[in-house]
Design an enzyme around this catalytic site. Structure first.
Site, PDB file in Angstrom:
ATOM      1  N   HIS A 177       0.845  -1.188   0.000  1.00 40.11           N
ATOM      2  CA  HIS A 177       0.000   0.000   0.000  1.00 40.11           C
ATOM      3  C   HIS A 177       0.885   1.244   0.000  1.00 40.11           C
ATOM      4  CE1 HIS A 177      -4.241  -1.491   1.137  1.00 40.11           C
ATOM      5  NE2 HIS A 177      -3.543  -2.512   0.646  1.00 40.11           N
ATOM      6  N   GLU A 226     -11.010   2.890   1.970  1.00 41.99           N
ATOM      7  CA  GLU A 226     -10.808   3.637   3.211  1.00 41.99           C
ATOM      8  C   GLU A 226     -11.295   5.075   3.093  1.00 41.99           C
ATOM      9  OE1 GLU A 226      -6.670   3.215   3.923  1.00 41.99           O
ATOM     10  OE2 GLU A 226      -6.086   4.790   2.524  1.00 41.99           O
TER      11      GLU A 226
END
Length: 720
Positions: free
Chosen positions: A491, A516
């Site tokens: 990520h 998110e």
């Protein structure tokens, strides 16, 4: 025999013709190749000693005459003064089998032109290699070993993409450190006026001041031509951004600099990444292109049996939405790795504690999930972000309330794996020093997958997430992980360029604005209809779908929604390709909708074939996929903020066979901002002649599983 006198001597006509033929490259005559199907045409030539190329599709310009070359630091450039020394052509038509992917077999069919250029003033060579596929063009610079050039520093790459018009473009602003911007849709001419608005505030960003966009960059011309510009096989080189000349519709490469402003350090016997242009007059062809994968090298891993796609759950989403748990264990905000964590003051809100993780393990085991990700299990989370701190995590020391031995034993007893979490806080130097220790820790407990993270400003200080140093770091981590038979899900890393072919244990990446952000003011309903044409062109995305509690005010600390319907969340498992798929919501929310949750439990993560049924960037995507080595198919369809009717053909099914399709659809009153949880489920019988017209709600979707069923099971079901 006819004799011809010339300033160069006496020639026969035959000898003169042969000599002129050999001189054609040196005289700057254009070199041309076509794609295997003849639709694409590439022309290369020198213009006053400057390399230039152009690309046409079905006789119409895609890239108008555009220059190539590199500016070098402290030595003469490689942009002009060239002669063509040699040209070579070849055709390649082979097939290969990916370790995992969207297809079981990928065809690699192209015509190649290799041009060797010579700079007589400096006695230097450079090669430009073009590969023309039916779906587009790849080209790269090659720097052969030579007496007069061993090492050089790139000041800037000068690759041009001169477009044929003022295309519609789906773009995020150029930035050296983050890809997590929302997409803007505009004309190319409008980019300068929209740049400031598009460059919203994000953690650790380094936006480019002049008008620029990131790749993959997706465009559509007024006459319906789809053009995607990106790169392939990014290794030992900085990522490419694109400067925008909005007046002339000209895009020019802009490499990410290092801490001292240089763009790349090259030793000859090397090459640049491929610059890629995927082209079609059908948007579906853009999504089905495997050009970027084909331009990457095959893996040299001798054994790949340990690499396996999987579905997982995790202690993660609750940190964003509930307000009841956190990554950090203690109340302190100034901690050091060498301090005894048992001396910290517990906050009582630490999510990654032994008993809570066991609850996730139980739910995963009961519902057939392969693994559980545990974030926040290790010391260092009290002051990990925003301090540009180097010694931030050690990746092996648990908090006092997390018993590694007990959790690991419990997970194994349930047949569930634990996915390790290595957030680095962007301190790559610290991670590299501790990498072997961290991976040996994983070996000890049998962990075979890790999620890495790079939130914050990069250490070594002054480097960028997408610069040459960090590009090499990500690959170093993947290689080291492979030595320990560990898969990597990165990520905040540089966006992918097909390297999962070369390093198949680099199984997924984030590298874009994912789920998110639904907990941080939300994503636009069109966002997920753009990502397949942009971010996912380079490789799979760990988008973390599967949110069922879409009204976040239910947690008492937020008043906005996840901007989708529940059915669209199901569809993501097909449209947002990844061999590593997360069911991201809390277990209790799946228990509320067990019938819808069944689709997540059933859907495959590895595929024999993929079929792009409908596609229009920014509007809708409908994809069908056949599960690997099974007679099962799954369909996902999504739309933007507008309702639409998806027209789904089942002609991908074997002829003469009937199957049971379970359709998970939006309810009649559903929408991305109203009645999001409204859905319906029905079963029908389908075959290869079946056609389905399915309504999608605004911001909605449809998910379909297609499986074999006995005549008794099919009895009484409607046939479509």
């Amino acid at each position: 025999m006819k004799i011809i006198r010339s300033p160069y001597g006496i020639f026969s006509r035959k000898k003169l013709a042969f000599t002129l033929l050999m001189l054609i490259p040196l005289l700057g005559i254009a070199q041309e190749i076509n794609s295997p199907d003849g639709d694409l045409h590439l022309k290369f030539k020198l213009v006053n000693g400057k390399p230039q190329y152009q690309l046409n599709f079905k006789g119409n310009p895609v890239i108008k005459p555009s220059f190539l070359g590199l500016e070098l630091k402290n030595i003469p450039s490689m942009v002009e003064g060239f002669e063509v020394e040699k040209t070579e052509k070849q055709t390649v038509d082979t097939s290969w089998n990916p370790v995992w992917g969207e297809e079981k077999v990928i065809r690699n069919h192209y015509n190649e032109l290799l041009v060797t250029l010579y700079q007589p003033e400096y006695y230097r060579n450079i090669r430009i290699r073009f590969r023309l596929f039916n779906d587009g063009l790849g080209f790269r610079y090659e720097f052969p070993r030579q007496e007069n050039l061993s090492y050089f520093v790139i000041e800037e790459e000068k690759t041009q993409f001169r477009l044929s018009g003022n295309h519609k473009i789906f773009w995020i602003p150029g930035d050296y450190d983050t890809n997590e911007y929302p997409y803007t849709t505009s004309k190319i001419s409008e980019i300068p006026g929209l740049q400031e608005e598009a460059t919203i505030e994000i953690t650790a960003q380094s936006p480019i001041e002049n008008p620029s966009v990131q790749t993959p960059s997706m465009m559509k011309s007024d006459d319906g031509l789809y053009i995607n510009i990106h790169e392939a096989a990014l290794q030992n080189y900085p990522a490419m951004q694109l400067d925008v000349n909005a007046k002339d519709f000209l895009l020019t490469s802009h490499l990410v600099p290092d801490a001292v402003g240089n763009k790349g350090y090259i030793q000859t016997g090397a090459h640049s990444p491929w610059r890629t242009i995927v082209v079609s007059d059908d948007a579906r062809d853009i999504l089905s292109s495997r050009l970027i994968l084909n331009l990457n090298d095959p893996t040299n891993y001798e054994d790949v049996s340990w690499i396996h796609p999987m579905k997982y759950m995790g202690v993660w989403w609750e940190y964003f939405v509930t307000g009841k748990s956190t990554w950090a264990y203690a109340k302190e905000t100034n901690t050091k790795l060498e301090e005894d964590p048992t001396n910290l003051t517990p906050s009582g809100r630490h999510g990654a504690n032994t008993e809570h993780v066991k609850e996730y393990i139980d739910f995963a085991a009961e519902n057939g999930f392969d693994a559980v990700l545990v974030e926040g299990w290790n010391i260092g989370w009290e002051d990990w972000i925003g301090n540009w701190k180097e010694e931030v995590f050690d990746f092996v020391t648990p908090y006092p309330d997390y018993d590694v031995e007990e959790v690991n034993k419990y997970a194994h007893s349930k047949g569930v794996e634990i996915i390790m979490h290595h957030e680095t806080g962007a301190s790559a130097t610290n991670y590299e020093r501790r990498l072997d220790t961290a991976f040996r820790f994983m070996d000890k407990y049998g962990y075979d997958a890790v999620k890495t993270g790079y939130v914050g400003q990069i250490v070594p200080r002054g480097e960028h997430h997408d610069g040459q140093w960090m590009v090499n770091h990500y690959i170093h981590v993947a290689r080291e992980a492979a030595d320990h038979e560990i898969m990597v899900n990165s990520h905040e890393a540089v966006r992918p360029t097909g390297l999962h072919r070369t390093y198949p244990n680099w199984i997924a990446q984030e590298s874009a604005r994912g789920t998110e952000f639904e907990a941080m003011a939300g994503l636009a309903p069109e966002h997920a209809t753009i990502l397949p044409f942009t971010r996912l062109m380079g490789g799979p995305m760990d988008y973390t779908p599967g949110i069922f509690q879409l009204d976040l005010s239910a947690y008492g600390n937020d008043d906005h929604n996840v901007n989708t319907t529940l059915a669209k969340q199901l569809a993501y498992y097909v449209t947002m390709y990844s061999p590593l798929q997360m069911a991201a919501d809390l277990p209790e929310n799946y228990k509320k909708y067990p019938d819808a949750f069944q689709f997540i439990k059933d859907v495959a993560v590895d595929w024999d074939q993929s079929f792009i049924l409908e596609a229009e960037p920014g509007d809708y995507v409908t994809i069908a996929r056949k599960a690997k080595n099974k007679k099962e198919w799954y369909v996902g369809g999504i739309t933007d903020e507008n309702a639409r009717t998806a027209e789904i053909s089942f002609d991908f099914l074997p002829k003469g066979e009937k199957y049971i399709a379970t359709i998970y659809a939006d309810g009649k009153d559903a929408g991305w901002n109203t009645n999001q949880h409204s859905y319906s489920i029905k079963k029908v019988v389908v075959d290869s002649k079946s056609r389905l017209k399915q309504k999608l709600a605004p911001g909605g979707g449809v998910a379909i599983s297609v499986k074999e069923g006995s005549k008794e099971e099919q009895k009484g079901l409607k046939r479509i």
